[in-house]
Design a protein around this motif. Structure first.
Motif, PDB file in Angstrom:
ATOM      1  N   TYR A 126      21.817  26.359  47.101  1.00 26.80           N
ATOM      2  CA  TYR A 126      22.181  25.891  45.771  1.00 26.80           C
ATOM      3  C   TYR A 126      23.226  24.780  45.842  1.00 26.80           C
ATOM      4  CZ  TYR A 126      20.056  30.154  43.794  1.00 26.80           C
ATOM      5  OH  TYR A 126      19.199  31.147  43.414  1.00 26.80           O
ATOM      6  N   GLY A 127      23.413  24.085  44.710  1.00 23.33           N
ATOM      7  CA  GLY A 127      24.528  23.167  44.577  1.00 23.33           C
ATOM      8  C   GLY A 127      25.818  23.927  44.325  1.00 23.33           C
ATOM      9  N   TYR A 128      25.739  24.913  43.416  1.00 22.53           N
ATOM     10  CA  TYR A 128      26.894  25.728  43.041  1.00 22.53           C
ATOM     11  C   TYR A 128      26.463  27.191  43.013  1.00 22.53           C
ATOM     12  CZ  TYR A 128      28.663  21.251  41.290  1.00 22.53           C
ATOM     13  OH  TYR A 128      29.062  19.942  41.174  1.00 22.53           O
ATOM     14  N   GLY A 129      27.342  28.070  43.429  1.00 24.20           N
ATOM     15  CA  GLY A 129      27.024  29.485  43.468  1.00 24.20           C
ATOM     16  C   GLY A 129      26.744  30.064  42.091  1.00 24.20           C
ATOM     17  N   ARG A 130      25.889  31.074  42.042  1.00 24.65           N
ATOM     18  CA  ARG A 130      25.431  31.638  40.772  1.00 24.65           C
ATOM     19  C   ARG A 130      26.519  32.387  40.001  1.00 24.65           C
ATOM     20  NH1 ARG A 130      20.476  34.986  43.028  1.00 24.65           N
ATOM     21  NH2 ARG A 130      22.011  35.159  44.714  1.00 24.65           N
ATOM     22  N   ARG A 131      27.588  32.756  40.665  1.00 17.75           N
ATOM     23  CA  ARG A 131      28.615  33.556  39.977  1.00 17.75           C
ATOM     24  C   ARG A 131      29.624  32.693  39.233  1.00 17.75           C
ATOM     25  NH1 ARG A 131      27.364  35.283  44.689  1.00 17.75           N
ATOM     26  NH2 ARG A 131      29.091  34.235  45.737  1.00 17.75           N
ATOM     27  N   GLY A 132      29.499  31.364  39.301  1.00 22.12           N
ATOM     28  CA  GLY A 132      30.455  30.480  38.645  1.00 22.12           C
ATOM     29  C   GLY A 132      29.867  29.754  37.454  1.00 22.12           C
ATOM     30  N   PRO A 133      30.722  29.148  36.626  1.00 24.21           N
ATOM     31  CA  PRO A 133      30.257  28.479  35.406  1.00 24.21           C
ATOM     32  C   PRO A 133      29.428  27.228  35.663  1.00 24.21           C
ATOM     33  CG  PRO A 133      32.600  28.070  35.754  1.00 24.21           C
ATOM     34  CD  PRO A 133      32.198  29.113  36.754  1.00 24.21           C
ATOM     35  N   ASP A 134      29.502  26.650  36.862  1.00 25.51           N
ATOM     36  CA  ASP A 134      28.755  25.425  37.162  1.00 25.51           C
ATOM     37  C   ASP A 134      27.390  25.701  37.793  1.00 25.51           C
ATOM     38  OD1 ASP A 134      30.903  23.987  36.214  1.00 25.51           O
ATOM     39  OD2 ASP A 134      31.779  23.658  38.198  1.00 25.51           O
ATOM     40  N   ARG A 135      26.946  26.946  37.752  1.00 28.44           N
ATOM     41  CA  ARG A 135      25.759  27.355  38.507  1.00 28.44           C
ATOM     42  C   ARG A 135      24.501  26.558  38.162  1.00 28.44           C
ATOM     43  NH1 ARG A 135      27.524  31.372  35.292  1.00 28.44           N
ATOM     44  NH2 ARG A 135      26.345  31.811  33.378  1.00 28.44           N
ATOM     45  N   ASP A 136      24.408  26.049  36.936  1.00 27.80           N
ATOM     46  CA  ASP A 136      23.189  25.348  36.528  1.00 27.80           C
ATOM     47  C   ASP A 136      23.295  23.830  36.635  1.00 27.80           C
ATOM     48  OD1 ASP A 136      21.797  27.727  35.888  1.00 27.80           O
ATOM     49  OD2 ASP A 136      22.830  27.825  33.953  1.00 27.80           O
ATOM     50  N   LEU A 137      24.417  23.326  37.153  1.00 28.82           N
ATOM     51  CA  LEU A 137      24.582  21.875  37.269  1.00 28.82           C
ATOM     52  C   LEU A 137      23.775  21.333  38.450  1.00 28.82           C
ATOM     53  CD1 LEU A 137      28.436  21.407  36.715  1.00 28.82           C
ATOM     54  CD2 LEU A 137      26.576  21.072  35.056  1.00 28.82           C
ATOM     55  N   PRO A 138      23.199  20.132  38.294  1.00 30.13           N
ATOM     56  CA  PRO A 138      22.565  19.494  39.455  1.00 30.13           C
ATOM     57  C   PRO A 138      23.630  19.037  40.438  1.00 30.13           C
ATOM     58  CG  PRO A 138      22.608  17.976  37.601  1.00 30.13           C
ATOM     59  CD  PRO A 138      23.131  19.292  37.086  1.00 30.13           C
TER      60      PRO A 138
END
Length: 385
Positions: A126-138
């Protein structure tokens, strides 16, 4: 396709694209794994981003996808998803680089894959881990370099915020995905248990940057900012000589004393006598050494530094690596015959006494192995959608 190497017999279903994931699975392929690269009908975008000997075979793609098999599946169709489920059933590793919502929408999140094959090692890139608020950012290498502080560190060093001249975030994250996957495989060999693994570019690069830069900021209360002073000293750069440039690190007391005794610079004094003293005024030290190294040629300094066993090297280029005497002596480069001519790959940088890796073959044409792989599964090519 050959199967020598420590991962011989391991089957990897690879749904990654671009560089982070494919670099990880390229190393697996070099180490003998059977890597089946599942591509959409249009192929991995990396096929088209640089020069190559044929359409869809760019240099970047060819290098990070060597030794793999390409299977085209349209996962928007039920036939394509059926074929992928059949591949998963007999695999050791499933690795993808889609966003969490996208892979779940297709029906291939960890829970669904583990239901097919409970012993599988499932790696998310992933770009950002799923447990953080940025998880869906490209996320791409440039944006991750920016967010982890690399351009800010470059600005301290050079006065200008710049990216590092290599896709460092992609490659460091790819190596991290590799070691994480291998650790999960090791656990499975001991216990029989599969598991889910998550590797994100941002967390990886934050950890990577803070290896040395955490420094005084780690302590409570902080003892200083998050920076390692030596690496951002403005005078830390290749030294100009009388005819070019040289890299040298006259750092520990042994190297320092040998240099002072041999060169006897006029600025030598007790205020630089120990590593601790030099570290506290490192930019001054770099500046004084820089003045001294202008007095001789690069070759003269290299000869002296070799004699004194001080780490030093002339400035080279990526092109020159292909003709480097040491790299050729250790056999880093491997020339492979491909359908588009010979390709000289930068090969396996590690050495094993019993199970050496190697470049197992060229990168595949888009979908080149679809028919063969699906036939092995008892499916027709048309059933892939």
């Amino acid at each position: 396709m050959g199967s020598s190497g420590p991962l011989a017999g391991v089957r990897v279903i690879d749904l990654t694209a671009m560089v982070m994931g494919p670099y990880c699975t390229q190393i697996m392929a070099d180490m003998g794994a059977d890597v089946i690269k599942v591509e959409p009908p249009e192929g991995d975008n990396t096929r088209y981003i640089s020069v190559g000997p044929a359409p869809g075979m760019s240099g970047v793609f060819v290098n990070v996808n060597r030794g793999k098999r390409s299977v085209v599946l349209d996962l928007r169709s039920e036939a394509g998803r059926t074929a992928l489920r059949a591949l998963i059933a007999d695999a050791d590793v499933f690795i993808h680089s889609m966003r969490a919502k996208a892979i779940a929408k297709l029906g291939f999140d960890y829970e669904e894959v583990a239901e097919i094959n409970p012993a599988i090692v499932y790696t998310n890139c992933y770009g950002y881990g799923r447990r953080g608020p940025d998880r869906d950012l490209p996320a791409y290498d440039d944006t991750i370099q920016a967010e982890c502080g690399l351009p800010a560190v470059q600005e301290q060093l050079t006065g200008e915020a710049t990216y590092v001249g290599t896709i460092m975030a992609d490659k460091v994250a790819g190596l991290t995905a590799l070691y994480a996957t291998m650790m999960a495989l090791f656990h499975r060999e001991r216990t029989g248990e599969g598991q889910e693994v998550e590797v994100s570019m941002f967390e990886t690069m934050a950890s990577f940057m803070l290896v040395e830069h955490a420094n005084g900021a780690m302590f409570d209360p902080p003892l200083g900012p998050a920076v390692y002073p030596r690496t951002v000293a403005p005078n830390r750069r290749p030294y100009a000589t009388s005819d070019g440039y040289i890299a040298a690190l006259i750092y520990n007391d042994k190297h320092w004393n040998a240099f002072i005794e041999a060169v006897q610079p006029t600025w030598s004094s007790d205020r630089f006598a120990t590593l601790e003293l030099r570290a506290s005024q490192i930019d001054t030290v770099y500046g004084l050494v820089a003045q001294t190294l202008k007095e001789r040629t690069t070759a003269e300094w290299l000869a002296l530094f070799r004699k004194l066993e001080i780490p030093a090297a002339a400035i080279s280029t990526p092109d020159a690596l292909f003709d480097n005497e040491h790299l050729n002596a250790v056999g880093l480069f491997e020339t492979i015959d491909t359908p588009h001519g010979k390709v000289r790959f930068p090969g396996v940088p590690t050495w094993f006494s019993r199970t050496p890796g190697r470049v197992h073959g060229p990168a595949p044409e888009l979908g080149a192995d679809t028919a063969d792989v699906l036939e092995q599964l008892g499916l027709a090519d048309a059933e892939a959608g």
